[in-house]
Write a protein that holds these residues in place. Sequence first.
Motif, PDB file in Angstrom:
ATOM      1  N   PHE A  45     -16.351  37.866 -45.509  1.00 23.91           N
ATOM      2  CA  PHE A  45     -16.622  36.859 -46.537  1.00 23.91           C
ATOM      3  C   PHE A  45     -15.392  36.681 -47.430  1.00 23.91           C
ATOM      4  N   MET A  46     -14.809  37.790 -47.868  1.00 24.07           N
ATOM      5  CA  MET A  46     -13.651  37.724 -48.751  1.00 24.07           C
ATOM      6  C   MET A  46     -12.450  37.083 -48.052  1.00 24.07           C
ATOM      7  N   ALA A  47     -12.283  37.361 -46.765  1.00 22.59           N
ATOM      8  CA  ALA A  47     -11.174  36.750 -46.020  1.00 22.59           C
ATOM      9  C   ALA A  47     -11.327  35.240 -45.984  1.00 22.59           C
ATOM     10  N   TRP A  48     -12.549  34.766 -45.717  1.00 23.36           N
ATOM     11  CA  TRP A  48     -12.769  33.324 -45.681  1.00 23.36           C
ATOM     12  C   TRP A  48     -12.591  32.715 -47.067  1.00 23.36           C
ATOM     13  N   TYR A  49     -13.031  33.433 -48.104  1.00 24.18           N
ATOM     14  CA  TYR A  49     -12.846  32.901 -49.457  1.00 24.18           C
ATOM     15  C   TYR A  49     -11.353  32.756 -49.778  1.00 24.18           C
ATOM     16  N   LEU A  50     -10.555  33.771 -49.488  1.00 22.58           N
ATOM     17  CA  LEU A  50      -9.119  33.708 -49.770  1.00 22.58           C
ATOM     18  C   LEU A  50      -8.431  32.638 -48.932  1.00 22.58           C
ATOM     19  N   ARG A  51      -9.011  32.303 -47.806  1.00 18.63           N
ATOM     20  CA  ARG A  51      -8.483  31.236 -46.960  1.00 18.63           C
ATOM     21  C   ARG A  51      -8.836  29.859 -47.514  1.00 18.63           C
ATOM     22  N   SER A  52      -9.852  29.773 -48.362  1.00 21.31           N
ATOM     23  CA  SER A  52     -10.323  28.493 -48.890  1.00 21.31           C
ATOM     24  C   SER A  52      -9.383  27.950 -49.956  1.00 21.31           C
ATOM     25  N   GLU A  53      -9.605  26.699 -50.318  1.00 16.04           N
ATOM     26  CA  GLU A  53      -8.807  26.054 -51.363  1.00 16.04           C
ATOM     27  C   GLU A  53      -8.875  26.828 -52.673  1.00 16.04           C
ATOM     28  N   TYR A  54     -10.080  27.330 -53.018  1.00 16.22           N
ATOM     29  CA  TYR A  54     -10.243  28.070 -54.264  1.00 16.22           C
ATOM     30  C   TYR A  54      -9.483  29.394 -54.222  1.00 16.22           C
ATOM     31  N   GLY A  55      -9.647  30.110 -53.127  1.00 14.12           N
ATOM     32  CA  GLY A  55      -8.979  31.398 -53.005  1.00 14.12           C
ATOM     33  C   GLY A  55      -7.471  31.270 -52.975  1.00 14.12           C
ATOM     34  N   GLN A  56      -6.970  30.268 -52.249  1.00 12.68           N
ATOM     35  CA  GLN A  56      -5.523  30.062 -52.167  1.00 12.68           C
ATOM     36  C   GLN A  56      -4.941  29.731 -53.541  1.00 12.68           C
ATOM     37  N   LYS A  57      -5.665  28.928 -54.310  1.00  5.88           N
ATOM     38  CA  LYS A  57      -5.183  28.548 -55.643  1.00  5.88           C
ATOM     39  C   LYS A  57      -5.034  29.777 -56.534  1.00  5.88           C
ATOM     40  N   ASP A  58      -6.051  30.644 -56.552  1.00  7.85           N
ATOM     41  CA  ASP A  58      -5.986  31.835 -57.401  1.00  7.85           C
ATOM     42  C   ASP A  58      -5.002  32.862 -56.868  1.00  7.85           C
ATOM     43  N   LEU A  59      -4.937  32.978 -55.542  1.00 11.42           N
ATOM     44  CA  LEU A  59      -4.054  33.969 -54.933  1.00 11.42           C
ATOM     45  C   LEU A  59      -2.592  33.646 -55.177  1.00 11.42           C
ATOM     46  N   LEU A  60      -2.245  32.363 -55.083  1.00 14.28           N
ATOM     47  CA  LEU A  60      -0.832  31.964 -55.132  1.00 14.28           C
ATOM     48  C   LEU A  60      -0.352  31.536 -56.518  1.00 14.28           C
ATOM     49  N   LYS A  61      -1.227  31.573 -57.517  1.00 13.15           N
ATOM     50  CA  LYS A  61      -0.803  31.091 -58.837  1.00 13.15           C
ATOM     51  C   LYS A  61       0.265  31.992 -59.462  1.00 13.15           C
ATOM     52  N   ASN A  62       0.325  33.245 -59.019  1.00 10.82           N
ATOM     53  CA  ASN A  62       1.319  34.167 -59.589  1.00 10.82           C
ATOM     54  C   ASN A  62       2.501  34.423 -58.658  1.00 10.82           C
ATOM     55  N   LYS A  63       2.655  33.570 -57.657  1.00 15.16           N
ATOM     56  CA  LYS A  63       3.790  33.763 -56.761  1.00 15.16           C
ATOM     57  C   LYS A  63       5.081  33.715 -57.561  1.00 15.16           C
ATOM     58  N   ARG A  64       6.065  34.475 -57.123  1.00 15.37           N
ATOM     59  CA  ARG A  64       7.288  34.617 -57.896  1.00 15.37           C
ATOM     60  C   ARG A  64       8.518  34.464 -57.024  1.00 15.37           C
TER      61      ARG A  64
ATOM     62  N   ILE B 284     -26.533  39.817 -48.345  1.00 12.52           N
ATOM     63  CA  ILE B 284     -27.296  38.834 -47.573  1.00 12.52           C
ATOM     64  C   ILE B 284     -26.681  37.451 -47.723  1.00 12.52           C
ATOM     65  N   THR B 285     -26.341  37.082 -48.951  1.00  9.33           N
ATOM     66  CA  THR B 285     -25.725  35.775 -49.192  1.00  9.33           C
ATOM     67  C   THR B 285     -24.367  35.680 -48.510  1.00  9.33           C
ATOM     68  N   ALA B 286     -23.599  36.763 -48.601  1.00  7.46           N
ATOM     69  CA  ALA B 286     -22.280  36.770 -47.974  1.00  7.46           C
ATOM     70  C   ALA B 286     -22.392  36.549 -46.476  1.00  7.46           C
ATOM     71  N   THR B 287     -23.330  37.230 -45.850  1.00  4.54           N
ATOM     72  CA  THR B 287     -23.514  37.099 -44.400  1.00  4.54           C
ATOM     73  C   THR B 287     -23.967  35.690 -44.031  1.00  4.54           C
ATOM     74  N   GLU B 288     -24.884  35.135 -44.802  1.00  3.41           N
ATOM     75  CA  GLU B 288     -25.376  33.781 -44.523  1.00  3.41           C
ATOM     76  C   GLU B 288     -24.245  32.761 -44.624  1.00  3.41           C
ATOM     77  N   ILE B 289     -23.399  32.903 -45.628  1.00  2.53           N
ATOM     78  CA  ILE B 289     -22.301  31.961 -45.815  1.00  2.53           C
ATOM     79  C   ILE B 289     -21.303  32.061 -44.669  1.00  2.53           C
ATOM     80  N   VAL B 290     -20.962  33.288 -44.281  1.00  4.64           N
ATOM     81  CA  VAL B 290     -20.008  33.485 -43.184  1.00  4.64           C
ATOM     82  C   VAL B 290     -20.560  32.904 -41.889  1.00  4.64           C
ATOM     83  N   ASP B 291     -21.832  33.147 -41.620  1.00  5.09           N
ATOM     84  CA  ASP B 291     -22.440  32.633 -40.390  1.00  5.09           C
ATOM     85  C   ASP B 291     -22.395  31.101 -40.361  1.00  5.09           C
TER      86      ASP B 291
END
Length: 381
Positions: free
Chosen positions: A295-314, A337-344
């Motif tokens: 679930f976390m991998a897919w979130y970080l791959r998403s537009e939201y995750g990428q925005k937060d992950l890369l905001k501190n790039k240096r 349960i929610t995480a699994t449902e979303i990933v599926d």
Amino acid sequence: MYNYIPLEQAADILDSYRKPVNSKERLNLIKGKPLDELFPYYGATGQVGWIDSFLTDGEYILLGEDGAPFLNPYAEKAYIIYGKTWVNNHAHILRSKTNNEFLCYYLNYFNYKNYVSGTTRLKLTQAQMRKIPIPNIPSDEQSRVVAHIEELFSELDKVVGTLKTTKEQLEVYRQAVLKDAFSDFEKKDSIRNLTVVVTSGSRGWAKYYSNSGALFVRIGNLTHSGIDIDFRDIQHITPPDNAEGVRTRLQPNDVLVSITADLGSIGFVSEKVEEAYINQHIALVRFQNPVQGRFMAWYLRSEYGQKDLLKNKRGGGKLGLGLDDIRDTPVPIVDDITATEIVDKVEEQLSVCDSIEKTVDTALAQADAMRQSILKQAFEE
């Protein structure tokens, strides 16, 4: 059946026009100058930069001397340049005595196997190039051949354009799926508070490279289109029997993040991966709750995750992410349960997308083969 003459009789060889200038010197020459005052700087396979002057003015064929994909039948080895230009020493400069387009198409069709030398970086010397057999036909016949090739290539280009547009639309669809899946999470916490390990590999792994053994995951094995690791070009190693080997060994449900070069590429370590390690360009993120790793991998791959992950790039010219930058990245708080449902749901939708993309990629490969087939038909009449 064509009669043939050596290339030195079919074209003017103008290698004396070329002159190499390294990238640092060129940067100094063009510094502060507007683009409309600069001239294209060409190498073995195309334009490699700009320069403030020119050595050639007109229409010429450039044929790679070294660094060109000579043994790849689908790749270009020759191309035509126009106007005021500068050519370095990695390409031969030619001018056909009859028809540049005809000669260029033929040079992209020709099999260089017995004409190039070297192993890792093939080289076509001028002496060998002069011997290349060129069809010796009247100029009007050459024009007819060129017209036929370009007519067929034009139709093929339309198909390729449609296929490439489809690939772009698939990527838009992928992001839409992820955006829909992760749009409702307001409650978040930092990766720092949800993980047991955030680390990266160290330098010096090259001495452990081998032809078999454990897997060694590098940035090229991560992608921006999904989270599954690409094992098609995987390096193998004989891992060290020390703390470094223990620290950087991957476990199922680990999330991988590229921290240099292609920032933000994400990977997920599935149960299928047996023994694998990472280098210094990848961060390993191990969550306290491994069930939520995918679930976390897919979130970080998403537009939201990428925005937060890369905001501190240096960094300036070479961007990077620090481990604390990753630790400070917020991610959703969600039950298993929610995480699994979303990933599926995400993976069900994206599997359709992946299937279509495979079909498109196959068609693009077939288009490359068709292009070579067109040249073969033109030059084997």
